[in-house]
Design a protein around this motif. Sequence first.
Motif, mmCIF file in Angstrom:
data_model
loop_
_atom_site.group_PDB
_atom_site.id
_atom_site.type_symbol
_atom_site.label_atom_id
_atom_site.label_comp_id
_atom_site.label_asym_id
_atom_site.label_seq_id
_atom_site.Cartn_x
_atom_site.Cartn_y
_atom_site.Cartn_z
ATOM 1 N N ARG A 19 0.846 -1.210 0.000
ATOM 2 C CA ARG A 19 0.000 0.000 0.000
ATOM 3 C C ARG A 19 0.870 1.243 0.000
ATOM 4 O O ARG A 19 2.021 1.236 0.415
ATOM 5 N N SER A 63 -0.684 11.042 3.802
ATOM 6 C CA SER A 63 -1.539 11.910 4.622
ATOM 7 C C SER A 63 -1.837 13.137 3.772
ATOM 8 O O SER A 63 -0.905 13.778 3.294
ATOM 9 N N TYR A 123 -1.514 7.950 14.697
ATOM 10 C CA TYR A 123 -1.018 7.271 13.503
ATOM 11 C C TYR A 123 -0.687 5.787 13.727
ATOM 12 O O TYR A 123 -1.141 4.924 12.974
ATOM 13 N N GLU A 153 -4.580 8.607 4.787
ATOM 14 C CA GLU A 153 -4.415 8.682 6.241
ATOM 15 C C GLU A 153 -4.796 10.094 6.712
ATOM 16 O O GLU A 153 -3.946 10.959 6.927
ATOM 17 N N ALA A 165 0.365 5.043 1.590
ATOM 18 C CA ALA A 165 -0.548 5.587 2.611
ATOM 19 C C ALA A 165 -0.265 7.058 2.902
ATOM 20 O O ALA A 165 0.186 7.410 3.990
ATOM 21 N N ARG A 214 7.863 1.607 2.437
ATOM 22 C CA ARG A 214 7.779 3.041 2.769
ATOM 23 C C ARG A 214 9.189 3.549 3.062
ATOM 24 O O ARG A 214 10.139 2.770 3.147
HETATM 25 N N1 GLU Z 1 0.801 8.397 6.471
HETATM 26 C C1 GLU Z 1 2.215 8.273 6.667
HETATM 27 C C2 GLU Z 1 2.927 9.421 5.987
HETATM 28 O O1 GLU Z 1 2.364 10.051 5.120
HETATM 29 C C3 GLU Z 1 2.785 6.979 6.108
HETATM 30 C C4 GLU Z 1 2.376 5.809 6.915
HETATM 31 C C5 GLU Z 1 3.036 4.496 6.545
HETATM 32 O O2 GLU Z 1 3.456 4.306 5.386
HETATM 33 O O3 GLU Z 1 3.083 3.633 7.407
HETATM 34 O O4 GLU Z 1 4.062 9.690 6.329
#
Ligand code: GLU
Length: 290
Positions: A8, A12, A200, A44, A10, A218
């Motif tokens: 995924r 924000s 988070y 997110e 993710a 990530r």
């Molecule tokens: N939402 C988080 C961000 O934008 C990433 C979360 C993740 O990949 O675990 O930094």
Amino acid sequence: MTPALVTRFAPSPTGELHLGHAFSALTAWDAAFAAGGRFLLRIEDIDATRARPVFEAQILEDLAWLGIRWETPVLRQSEHLADYHAALEDLADKGLIYRCFRTRADVASEITRAPHGPSAAVFTGAALPPDAEAERLSRGEAFAWRLSLTAARRWLGPAYDALTFQEAGRGPAGEQGTIRAEPDRLGDIVLARKDVGVAYHLAVVVDDARQGVSHVIRGCDLFEAAHIQRLLQALLDLPTPVYRHHPLLLGPDGKRLAKRNGAPALRALRDAGETAEDVRRRIADALAAS
Ligand code: GLU
């Protein structure tokens, strides 16, 4: 049969995506594609004080422009708050969280005064005695729910020190392979606050499990997060995905690429007539220069 890779991206929706985000999204997308796996997009947006619908719309446009395709419906965290609260309640029932009435400034100054200096210090605390807590609640004082590492250690017993996760990429110091999770590096983290109902780390572990994510791909700025997320998975009886952290793209100043050091927004590149191939070339150049 090895299960197919499920990964995924993710983001924000608190600002425009730039080249660093494109690198992260494309790394996950390419991995899913190469493995014949699945690519999911998760918005997110639990921090309602910072998330903006306009950024979310732009994220979808940017990713589509990069050639990325995702499954629908997209999971939007703001639509699943009840699930995160259920997880929080589960932790509360197990006696693993406590109310902390300190302000952020209180915590920062306590950490600065810690005996081993601020860099070695993280916050750990405990619940107030019941009458003191009742009094502060009756005054309507704001509090955060914190995870108690002391209680977590007691709950898991020897398993606490045996928690591991697989690092299929690299941490910031080159960490690879089986990594022992050290949640104490982060201290008693906040799991919920008055303004942001859930934090988070909690939302991420609930969603990675719900969505059947097999590989979390990530940036390595989130490597530390894996230490505490591994603990939360153990406390909530959730599966642990494989982690694959990738390097961060650096700006011309040698610092992590960010808007403030001139990382161009993807939208600006798109408006200037660049293509997804141009973005991939920019990423390759930035990696070569890092
Ligand atoms: N939402 C988080 C961000 O934008 C990433 C979360 C993740 O990949 O675990 O930094």
